[in-house]
Design an enzyme around this catalytic site. Structure first.
Site, PDB file in Angstrom:
ATOM      1  N   CYS A 106       0.844  -1.185   0.000  1.00 26.90           N
ATOM      2  CA  CYS A 106       0.000   0.000   0.000  1.00 26.90           C
ATOM      3  C   CYS A 106       0.884   1.242   0.000  1.00 26.90           C
ATOM      4  CB  CYS A 106      -0.896  -0.029   1.236  1.00 26.90           C
ATOM      5  SG  CYS A 106      -1.861   1.459   1.525  1.00 26.90           S
ATOM      6  N   HIS A 164      -8.024  -4.191   2.897  1.00 28.79           N
ATOM      7  CA  HIS A 164      -6.993  -3.324   3.488  1.00 28.79           C
ATOM      8  C   HIS A 164      -7.329  -1.856   3.255  1.00 28.79           C
ATOM      9  CE1 HIS A 164      -2.785  -2.137   4.541  1.00 28.79           C
ATOM     10  NE2 HIS A 164      -3.058  -1.157   3.693  1.00 28.79           N
ATOM     11  N   GLU A 165      -7.606  -1.490   2.005  1.00 31.50           N
ATOM     12  CA  GLU A 165      -7.837  -0.077   1.683  1.00 31.50           C
ATOM     13  C   GLU A 165      -9.136   0.446   2.295  1.00 31.50           C
ATOM     14  OE1 GLU A 165      -5.556   1.730   0.464  1.00 31.50           O
ATOM     15  OE2 GLU A 165      -4.195   0.137  -0.185  1.00 31.50           O
ATOM     16  N   HIS A 187      -8.398   1.823   5.544  1.00 38.04           N
ATOM     17  CA  HIS A 187      -7.945   3.211   5.481  1.00 38.04           C
ATOM     18  C   HIS A 187      -9.118   4.171   5.327  1.00 38.04           C
ATOM     19  CE1 HIS A 187      -3.812   2.170   5.603  1.00 38.04           C
ATOM     20  NE2 HIS A 187      -3.693   1.746   4.356  1.00 38.04           N
ATOM     21  N   HIS A 207      -1.487   1.719   9.364  1.00 34.91           N
ATOM     22  CA  HIS A 207      -0.847   0.414   9.201  1.00 34.91           C
ATOM     23  C   HIS A 207      -0.532  -0.247  10.528  1.00 34.91           C
ATOM     24  CE1 HIS A 207       0.545   1.302   4.847  1.00 34.91           C
ATOM     25  NE2 HIS A 207      -0.591   0.625   4.877  1.00 34.91           N
TER      26      HIS A 207
END
Length: 311
Positions: free
Chosen positions: A114, A265-266, A269, A275
């Site tokens: 990322c 994962h994104e 965010h 992280h």
């Protein structure tokens, strides 16, 4: 082992833009990274001078590990600052903190990841090491992190709508929707959020898109290789994937990238998570080709519930 000739593949200029994942990057002076054949530098150590080390410095600068030596002034000298930056990188990724570019370190450096920085203004978020004690169970070290200032979605927004602003040539529309529906469901299961695709004419909170190269947000993609995707902190809502990656709905055991894994994962965010240093966490920065990791672990769950409470 000595250093061999290093050939830079691509230099990419990345500028900071908006309230984005780059909030986890350091300052505007830390805005270059390189996609290059770092394997050619295996064995380099302090005191050597080797073509290609300047590009490695730009990479480490981009992710927050190394201060700028001045615009376009990174040298090919393996100096004390580079050694210290490598030690910190190695500690964050659970490697031998030797400060030498050994094989395991090089393999981690070239792994897709990322685009969010690991260190902000000298604060190492990945090794924050917060401790929690649960009576009768024991002590735990938590590695989750947040964006600067802990931005979050307001209490009035727990039903988030998303839309696709571009098509992806690798998928049919239904297959793409299936992958993202599954990815959003992973966070809905452990947080107060619900997610649904916006209907025609409905205002969306989240915008998902696939782009190649420079796509107008100041953060161009580098093609297959280093940066897989980038997202923006709450409440911006934008999530962009590099369209040039070999995305697969299930990349297990292949040379492709697992789209659902990177999407989960994104989305973390988008909700405000940074992280984690926990290699088993969804919010760990890197993921290898052919790897599928779609379920938030305890570290991810603790982080999202600190922001928003339990489901």
């Amino acid at each position: 082992m000595g250093c061999s000739t290093f050939i830079v593949a691509i230099l990419v200029l990345v500028s900071l833009h908006g309230a984005s994942c780059r909030m986890l990057a350091a300052d505007a002076g830390k805005e270059r990274y390189v996609r290059a054949d770092l394997s050619q530098l295996t064995g380099c150590r302090r005191g050597q001078n080797q073509a290609g080390l300047a590009s490695l410095k730009r990479y480490l600068n981009h992710f927050g590990y190394l201060d700028s030596e001045g615009a376009d002034e990174f040298s090919d000298e393996f100096n004390e600052d580079l050694e210290a930056a490598l030690r910190t990188y190695q500690l964050n990724f659970n490697l031998n903190a030797s400060g030498v570019l050994d094989e395991p370190t090089v393999q981690k450096l070239i792994q897709p990841r990322c685009g969010v920085s690991d260190i902000v203004n000298g604060t190492n978020l990945m090794k924050s090491g917060r401790h929690r004690h649960i009576p009768g169970v024991g002590h735990f070290v938590m590695h989750y992190a947040f964006f600067a200032g802990m931005p979050r979605w307001p209490d009035s927004q727990r039903n988030l709508k998303y839309t696709f602003s571009t098509d992806n040539q690798q998928y049919g529309a239904e297959q793409l929707r299936s992958v993202f529906s599954a990815a959003f469901a992973k966070w809905a299961a452990v947080s107060p959020f619900q997610f649904a695709e916006a209907s025609d004419g409905e205002v969306a909170d989240l915008e998902l898109a696939f782009y190649s190269g420079d796509h107008g947000d100041g953060r161009p993609f580098d093609g297959p290789g280093t940066v897989l995707a980038h997202a923006f902190a709450p409440t911006n809502g934008r999530l962009h994937f590099d369209a040039d990656e070999a995305w697969l709905p299930d990349a297990t055991g292949t040379n492709g990238m697992d789209l659902e894994s990177v999407a989960v994962h994104e989305i973390g965010h988008l909700l405000g998570l940074g992280h984690s240093a926990d290699i088993n966490a969804i919010m760990y920065p890197s993921i290898g080709a052919g790897v599928r990791k779609v379920d938030p672990n305890s570290d991810d769950v603790q982080g999202i519930q600190v922001l928003y409470g339990s489901k």
